[in-house]
Design an enzyme around this catalytic site. Structure first.
Site, mmCIF file in Angstrom:
data_model
loop_
_atom_site.group_PDB
_atom_site.id
_atom_site.type_symbol
_atom_site.label_atom_id
_atom_site.label_comp_id
_atom_site.label_asym_id
_atom_site.label_seq_id
_atom_site.Cartn_x
_atom_site.Cartn_y
_atom_site.Cartn_z
ATOM 1 N N LYS A 76 0.843 -1.197 0.000
ATOM 2 C CA LYS A 76 0.000 0.000 0.000
ATOM 3 C C LYS A 76 0.881 1.251 0.000
ATOM 4 C CE LYS A 76 -3.936 1.999 2.552
ATOM 5 N NZ LYS A 76 -4.857 1.850 3.694
ATOM 6 N N SER A 154 -9.899 2.346 2.825
ATOM 7 C CA SER A 154 -8.938 3.027 1.975
ATOM 8 C C SER A 154 -7.999 2.085 1.228
ATOM 9 C CB SER A 154 -8.107 3.985 2.835
ATOM 10 O OG SER A 154 -7.314 3.254 3.769
ATOM 11 N N SER A 178 -10.505 0.025 7.064
ATOM 12 C CA SER A 178 -9.872 0.152 5.747
ATOM 13 C C SER A 178 -9.187 -1.106 5.227
ATOM 14 C CB SER A 178 -8.866 1.308 5.751
ATOM 15 O OG SER A 178 -9.542 2.537 5.756
#
Length: 491
Positions: A76, A154, A178
């Protein structure tokens, strides 16, 4: 089956047995990433680094090889990776290439993992649909009509990449859901560990008392393997717990006989879709059939969790994001003649931060301001303590894990919610934020499809530091559900 479609456990065995080389496995993923461009999951590809790491993994093969030797992963964009763009999907960090490696990525590389590149996400992890990214929307590989669907947020890029077999696993972070919400939206597994189990050092901060990194994978076994490599005490992170990391994979016995599973009555929300209610009931039956005792519990302060979260998280964000001032790194606005330092701060932040980040910074600054601090921030902290106490009391009464829905719906279309009322978007976190407020471990497991053919997940919440027990419960649920569906390839 192509090599990139393997689970981490399958690839590990194939690599150890010499049926597959790390270079071949990495090449299969890089090919899939190239073909997967329409998903916009990978935003900074690092093929040269990946192939160098894969060749090193092949040379290392044998008794000394790490637990993830030769396993290709996506990272990420929130994790700092040395010499590789780490932007947190924000224009304010454009051009930022750290001179250091986050603790999590360091640990993964020590275990032999291969980094394929950086993954799309909501800007500074603020969002539930991956529509606030400076890279544009990530797209869910699941498609049932002509709409492009959200992969959740997210960690939307991580979820899309794993679900589409662009990588074997990915790192995510979870501040209010998330990891778990995108996992549920894409039919994969995502675990948010206990706060302090995984180091936050070198991860761009959103809300420091809530953020926690974790794995996103194709199976519960893979989650156990990847979490084992990510977890552990880190003296560089003052919130990191000095607690031994058990062998999470060895804990997957599949035996939960006599365990107590709590069903919180407060999670039966008005207007909950019948499919989610039916899925939850099926989950209860599956765990009961495996020998667990199903008990009703009460978590009375659940109804205050969302408002408390949306005071605490923006407050911490406004404090953390104050460092992005155009002075030390990242974007700096062009200044006009006569502009001073305050003008530079204002222009830099106005250009660098997206709308949702600006909204949350403003909310956070407001609730921390003189005259409102007690009315909002202090009150939210007190509610947080009560939410934690609800869970403590349930666990003290002998509950081993708690079963809830993961999301209030299946994946929705990109653009359907983002421009509407932001509060409607925040409601996506209704089942997940309590876990972050209480610092507990939580996992999302894919359990079925809705009438449209989109994946739905259930959430299991565990005792503090009992990721091993939580993963075992999830393993039982996964096995009973038998979820093997994959998105049909359209990209």
């Amino acid at each position: 089956m192509n090599a990139n479609e393997l689970t981490i456990a399958e690839a590990r065995d194939a690599l150890a047995g010499g049926e597959l080389s790390a270079v071949d496995l990495t090449m299969a993923c890089l090919t899939a990433i190239d073909a997967g461009t329409p998903l916009n999951a990978f935003v900074h590809a690092t093929p040269e680094i990946a192939l160098d790491q894969a060749r090193a993994a092949d040379a290392r093969r044998g008794a000394d090889a790490g637990a993830l030797n030769g396993i290709p992963l996506g990272i990420k964009d929130l994790f700092c990776t040395k010499g590789v763009a780490s932007q947190a999907a924000s224009n304010i960090l454009k051009g930022f290439k750290p001179e250091y490696e986050s603790t999590v990525t360091s640990k993964l590389f020590e275990a032999g993992a291969v980094m394929l590149g950086k993954l799309n996400m909501d800007e500074f992890a603020m969002g539930s649909s991956n529509e606030t990214s400076c890279y544009g929307d990530a797209v869910n590989p699941w498609k049932v009509d002509d709409r492009r669907l959200t992969p959740g947020g997210s960690s939307g890029g991580s979820a899309a990449a794993v679900a589409a077999d662009l990588c074997l696993g990915a790192t995510g972070t979870d501040t209010g859901g998330s990891i778990r919400q995108p996992a549920a939206f894409t039919g994969i597994v995502g675990i948010k560990p206990t706060y302090g189990r995984v180091s936050r050092w070198g991860i761009v901060a959103f809300a420091s008392s809530l953020d926690q990194a974790g794995p996103m994978t194709k199976s519960v076994r893979d989650a156990a393997i990847l979490l084992g490599a990510m977890a552990g005490h880190d003296p560089k992170d003052s919130t990191s717990a000095d607690i031994p990391v058990p062998d999470f994979e060895a804990a997957l016995t599949g035996d939960i006989r006599g365990k107590k599973i709590g069903i919180p009555r407060e999670y039966r929300m008005d207007g909950m879709p019948a499919e989610i209610e039916a899925l939850w009931a099926r989950g209860r039956e599956m765990l009961a059939d495996a020998g667990a005792e199903i008990v009703d519990i009460s978590l009375p302060h659940t109804k205050y969790a969302l408002p408390a979260y949306y005071v605490i998280a923006p407050a911490e964000a406004s404090s953390n994001l104050a460092r992005y001032d155009g002075v030390r790194y990242g974007h700096r606005a062009r200044l006009g003649q006569g502009d001073g330092i305050v003008d530079m701060y204002e222009k830099t932040r106005a250009e660098g931060f997206g709308k949702e980040v600006q909204r949350r910074v403003m909310i956070g600054t407001y609730v921390l301001s003189a005259g409102f601090y007690d009315a909002y921030y202090n009150r939210a902290r007190k509610v947080r303590a009560l939410i934690k106490r609800d869970f403590d009391e349930a666990f003290a009464a002998g509950v081993d894990a708690i079963l809830t829905p993961a999301t209030p719906s299946s994946a929705f279309g990109l653009g359907e919610m983002a421009e509407a009322d932001p509060v409607a978007m925040y409601l996506n976190d209704v089942f997940t934020v309590t876990v972050n407020l209480a610092g507990l471990p939580g996992i999302s497991v894919p359990v079925g499809l809705d009438a449209k053919g989109l994946p739905l997940g259930l959430q299991l919440i565990g005792r503090p530091w009992d990721e091993a027990g939580l993963l075992n419960h999830a393993h039982v649920l996964e096995r009973a559900a038998g979820f093997v569906e994959k998105p049909r390839k359209w990209w």
